[in-house]
Write a protein that holds these residues in place. Sequence first.
Motif, PDB file in Angstrom:
ATOM      1  N   GLY A  84       0.773  -1.236   0.000  1.00 45.52           N
ATOM      2  CA  GLY A  84       0.000   0.000   0.000  1.00 45.52           C
ATOM      3  C   GLY A  84       0.800   1.279   0.000  1.00 45.52           C
ATOM      4  O   GLY A  84       0.232   2.366   0.142  1.00 45.52           O
ATOM      5  N   ASN A  85       2.117   1.205  -0.170  1.00 44.11           N
ATOM      6  CA  ASN A  85       2.938   2.410  -0.224  1.00 44.11           C
ATOM      7  C   ASN A  85       2.795   3.075  -1.586  1.00 44.11           C
ATOM      8  O   ASN A  85       2.915   2.414  -2.621  1.00 44.11           O
ATOM      9  CB  ASN A  85       4.409   2.069   0.022  1.00 44.11           C
ATOM     10  N   ALA A  86       2.536   4.375  -1.570  1.00 40.40           N
ATOM     11  CA  ALA A  86       2.395   5.119  -2.821  1.00 40.40           C
ATOM     12  C   ALA A  86       3.753   5.272  -3.494  1.00 40.40           C
ATOM     13  O   ALA A  86       4.758   5.561  -2.842  1.00 40.40           O
ATOM     14  CB  ALA A  86       1.793   6.495  -2.546  1.00 40.40           C
ATOM     15  N   ILE A  87       3.753   5.086  -4.812  1.00 41.22           N
ATOM     16  CA  ILE A  87       4.949   5.286  -5.624  1.00 41.22           C
ATOM     17  C   ILE A  87       4.569   6.243  -6.741  1.00 41.22           C
ATOM     18  O   ILE A  87       3.736   5.924  -7.586  1.00 41.22           O
ATOM     19  CB  ILE A  87       5.455   3.967  -6.232  1.00 41.22           C
ATOM     20  N   GLU A  88       5.157   7.427  -6.706  1.00 38.41           N
ATOM     21  CA  GLU A  88       4.930   8.399  -7.758  1.00 38.41           C
ATOM     22  C   GLU A  88       6.000   8.205  -8.821  1.00 38.41           C
ATOM     23  O   GLU A  88       7.197   8.173  -8.504  1.00 38.41           O
ATOM     24  CB  GLU A  88       4.997   9.811  -7.182  1.00 38.41           C
ATOM     25  N   LEU A  89       5.583   8.027 -10.047  1.00 37.05           N
ATOM     26  CA  LEU A  89       6.500   7.876 -11.174  1.00 37.05           C
ATOM     27  C   LEU A  89       6.575   9.218 -11.878  1.00 37.05           C
ATOM     28  O   LEU A  89       5.549   9.790 -12.249  1.00 37.05           O
ATOM     29  CB  LEU A  89       5.986   6.775 -12.114  1.00 37.05           C
ATOM     30  N   TRP A  90       7.782   9.723 -12.042  1.00 37.28           N
ATOM     31  CA  TRP A  90       7.986  11.079 -12.552  1.00 37.28           C
ATOM     32  C   TRP A  90       8.920  11.063 -13.740  1.00 37.28           C
ATOM     33  O   TRP A  90      10.050  10.604 -13.635  1.00 37.28           O
ATOM     34  CB  TRP A  90       8.555  11.951 -11.440  1.00 37.28           C
ATOM     35  N   GLU A  91       8.429  11.571 -14.857  1.00 33.04           N
ATOM     36  CA  GLU A  91       9.285  11.781 -16.025  1.00 33.04           C
ATOM     37  C   GLU A  91       9.518  13.285 -16.146  1.00 33.04           C
ATOM     38  O   GLU A  91       8.605  14.027 -16.505  1.00 33.04           O
ATOM     39  CB  GLU A  91       8.657  11.243 -17.308  1.00 33.04           C
ATOM     40  N   PRO A  92      10.734  13.749 -15.786  1.00 37.21           N
ATOM     41  CA  PRO A  92      11.018  15.192 -15.869  1.00 37.21           C
ATOM     42  C   PRO A  92      10.868  15.681 -17.307  1.00 37.21           C
ATOM     43  O   PRO A  92      10.949  14.899 -18.259  1.00 37.21           O
ATOM     44  CB  PRO A  92      12.479  15.297 -15.421  1.00 37.21           C
ATOM     45  N   PRO A  93      10.659  16.983 -17.473  1.00 38.54           N
ATOM     46  CA  PRO A  93      10.557  17.529 -18.835  1.00 38.54           C
ATOM     47  C   PRO A  93      11.877  17.347 -19.584  1.00 38.54           C
ATOM     48  O   PRO A  93      12.942  17.317 -18.980  1.00 38.54           O
ATOM     49  CB  PRO A  93      10.239  18.995 -18.614  1.00 38.54           C
ATOM     50  N   ALA A  94      11.774  17.215 -20.903  1.00 36.16           N
ATOM     51  CA  ALA A  94      12.972  17.088 -21.729  1.00 36.16           C
ATOM     52  C   ALA A  94      13.816  18.351 -21.582  1.00 36.16           C
ATOM     53  O   ALA A  94      13.281  19.460 -21.533  1.00 36.16           O
ATOM     54  CB  ALA A  94      12.597  16.872 -23.184  1.00 36.16           C
TER      55      ALA A  94
END
Length: 127
Positions: A116-126
């Motif tokens: 149940g741990n939240a995992i935020e997936l982040w793709e930074p801007p180019a």
Amino acid sequence: MPVVGMGGLFFRAKDPDALNAWYREHLDVGAGCNSTGEGEPDEWFWKVTGGPMVFAPFKESTDYFAADKQFMINLRVSDLDSLLEQLNAAGIDIIVKPEWNSPETGSFARIHDPEGNAIELWEPPAA
């Protein structure tokens, strides 16, 4: 300043071995993983690619992640769309909200690990 980056992230788990296996299988994260593509993986370390990292305490009353959790993991990714396809194929629930994304900050999605741990997936801007 002698601090040059994160040395680790440590958290409690009901079943650490199973959770380690889940992170390795679905996100290629943890000991023995190598995102750099250079050299052999090390059995004790996750070799990561350098880049930006946000370190930010949130207000205790935030609703950005579950109130019963003290942390949320944010993982920087290089191809969010293909990762989401893989996670979806594995039956992992994915949350996306258009308001999370912006040209200045990049693209985001959220999943949860088996505990149940939240995992935020982040793709930074180019760049």
